[in-house]
Write an enzyme that holds these catalytic residues in place. Sequence first.
Site, mmCIF file in Angstrom:
data_model
loop_
_atom_site.group_PDB
_atom_site.id
_atom_site.type_symbol
_atom_site.label_atom_id
_atom_site.label_comp_id
_atom_site.label_asym_id
_atom_site.label_seq_id
_atom_site.Cartn_x
_atom_site.Cartn_y
_atom_site.Cartn_z
ATOM 1 N N TYR A 143 0.853 -1.187 0.000
ATOM 2 C CA TYR A 143 0.000 0.000 0.000
ATOM 3 C C TYR A 143 0.889 1.237 0.000
ATOM 4 O O TYR A 143 1.568 1.526 0.984
ATOM 5 C CB TYR A 143 -0.891 -0.037 1.237
ATOM 6 C CG TYR A 143 -1.930 1.058 1.347
ATOM 7 C CD1 TYR A 143 -2.121 2.018 0.352
ATOM 8 C CD2 TYR A 143 -2.755 1.135 2.466
ATOM 9 C CE1 TYR A 143 -3.075 3.005 0.473
ATOM 10 C CE2 TYR A 143 -3.726 2.119 2.606
ATOM 11 C CZ TYR A 143 -3.880 3.056 1.606
ATOM 12 O OH TYR A 143 -4.823 4.034 1.731
ATOM 13 N N LYS A 171 -1.003 -1.217 -4.305
ATOM 14 C CA LYS A 171 -2.142 -0.296 -4.289
ATOM 15 C C LYS A 171 -1.576 1.105 -4.349
ATOM 16 O O LYS A 171 -0.910 1.565 -3.409
ATOM 17 C CB LYS A 171 -2.978 -0.487 -3.024
ATOM 18 C CG LYS A 171 -4.121 0.524 -2.903
ATOM 19 C CD LYS A 171 -4.800 0.442 -1.540
ATOM 20 C CE LYS A 171 -5.824 1.554 -1.375
ATOM 21 N NZ LYS A 171 -6.401 1.583 -0.015
ATOM 22 N N VAL A 213 -9.253 -0.168 -5.719
ATOM 23 C CA VAL A 213 -9.555 -0.284 -4.294
ATOM 24 C C VAL A 213 -10.219 1.025 -3.884
ATOM 25 O O VAL A 213 -9.590 2.080 -3.915
ATOM 26 C CB VAL A 213 -8.290 -0.544 -3.460
ATOM 27 C CG1 VAL A 213 -8.636 -0.579 -1.978
ATOM 28 C CG2 VAL A 213 -7.625 -1.845 -3.878
#
Length: 315
Positions: A143, A171, A213
């Site tokens: 992330y 992400k 996401v």
Amino acid sequence: MEDDVVSGSSMWTGVYPAATTQFAADGSVDIDATQRGLVALVEDGVDGLILLGTCGENNSLDVEEKHAVLRAGVEAVGGRVPLVCGVSEFTTRRAAAFAKEVEDIGVDALMLLPAMVYVPTPNELATHFRTVAEATGLPIMLYNNPPAYRVSVDFATLELLEPVKNIVAVKESAPDPRRFTDVINRFGDRYIVMAGLDDVALEGMLLGASGWVSGLTSAFPQESVALIAAVDRGDWEEARRIYRWFMPLLHLDAEHDLVQSIKLAEEIMGRGSERVRLPRLPLEGARRAEVIAMVEKCAATRPVLKAAPVSSVAA
């Protein structure tokens, strides 16, 4: 599903809402309400779920509560869509232990954050990620969110992690859409890239992200699914139409009060409660009125979709 998940062939595509954790009036985790929210999202056609991400208030939960939320997710929708668990801990040792616990509970993958609070060097960051990856056989999505966590998962870090086979995706929540192209140019298909910031999601998809996401999907899942479906079939006019309608709300995902705003939007849309856990408080005053007006306007002007979203869930 396991072989396909590890290889990346059946994950990291489509819409993955960062699901909220629901709380009762006394502040305890409301497992039943959390499960209802997850089931509703799956029935609206999302392709996967992020559990215990930022919107899941990971760092406000005790370890036992985290385990309970994950078990509830597996019980409610496990096997219907991939379940990805956020790993957001203060130390590498704790993150590695939690990753192993998560695997034993039965989720499908991890979303791994830098260690909270500490700002590492690239080597420290890579060591943190590598150590956690070695503790689990699950596929991992890193992330990257520099505005929120004060550290960038930069090229130096990604280069150090290239040999780690179960680190498969990133992400990407940097607000600069050039990052998508830069990562793909540098690493080719070594890392799957997912759009992670709502108000640059369409730009990310155009530039090669495999999926999204999302935060605001929790309040408006059908439109989110329709947006990505339009992208997938190359209908950019339809994608832009939905995105332009959605954008005022999508901007909320880039603010520090995103959790409160998303939960308030869920409550207005009849999909959950706005209750949050300290240190967060529900929105107040002018900000609350502003967000309510934004959600109500979007609800009143919902676009007519070209076709009903096609669920990825097996009948």
